[in-house]
Write a protein that holds these residues in place. Structure first.
Motif, mmCIF file in Angstrom:
data_model
loop_
_atom_site.group_PDB
_atom_site.id
_atom_site.type_symbol
_atom_site.label_atom_id
_atom_site.label_comp_id
_atom_site.label_asym_id
_atom_site.label_seq_id
_atom_site.Cartn_x
_atom_site.Cartn_y
_atom_site.Cartn_z
ATOM 1 N N ASP A 148 41.132 37.915 42.246
ATOM 2 C CA ASP A 148 40.927 36.550 42.184
ATOM 3 C C ASP A 148 42.080 35.381 42.161
ATOM 4 O OD1 ASP A 148 38.166 37.332 42.370
ATOM 5 O OD2 ASP A 148 37.879 36.622 40.553
ATOM 6 N N GLN A 203 38.933 42.484 38.649
ATOM 7 C CA GLN A 203 38.326 41.539 39.402
ATOM 8 C C GLN A 203 39.337 40.153 39.182
ATOM 9 O OE1 GLN A 203 36.120 41.757 41.945
ATOM 10 N NE2 GLN A 203 36.991 39.827 42.365
ATOM 11 N N ASN A 234 36.355 43.728 34.729
ATOM 12 C CA ASN A 234 36.446 42.392 34.913
ATOM 13 C C ASN A 234 37.925 41.895 34.876
ATOM 14 O OD1 ASN A 234 33.751 41.589 34.885
ATOM 15 N ND2 ASN A 234 33.654 41.713 32.493
#
Length: 86
Positions: free
Chosen positions: A42, A38, A35
């Protein structure tokens, strides 16, 4: 609730972002290495290609790209891009 995770930056990632560290907020139940990567992609799409070939180190131990481990705010987290020498 969320964890504020300090991420140390080196080499090309440091150069592109112009900082030696950043702080990322992740929900406590989603504070994992997958996470984190990611979320970095982003927030900072300009380093996505570098992250694809970089190593993640947690508490000075490299984490395999297929290993999703829990991260807490007290962990030392670093993104280590490949370094070319001359």
């Amino acid at each position: 609730m969320s964890n504020q995770l300090k991420v140390l930056l080196f080499a090309k990632v440091k150069e592109v972002l112009g900082k030696d560290s950043i702080t990322i907020d992740l929900p406590i139940d989603k504070s994992t290495s997958f996470n984190l990567i990611q979320k970095l992609k982003d927030i900072y799409p300009q380093i996505t290609s570098i992250l694809e070939v970089s190593l993640l180190a947690i508490n000075q131990e490299y984490i395999s790209s297929d290993q999703d481990i829990a991260i807490c705010p007290s962990d030392e987290i670093a993104i280590i891009p490949p370094v070319s020498g001359g």
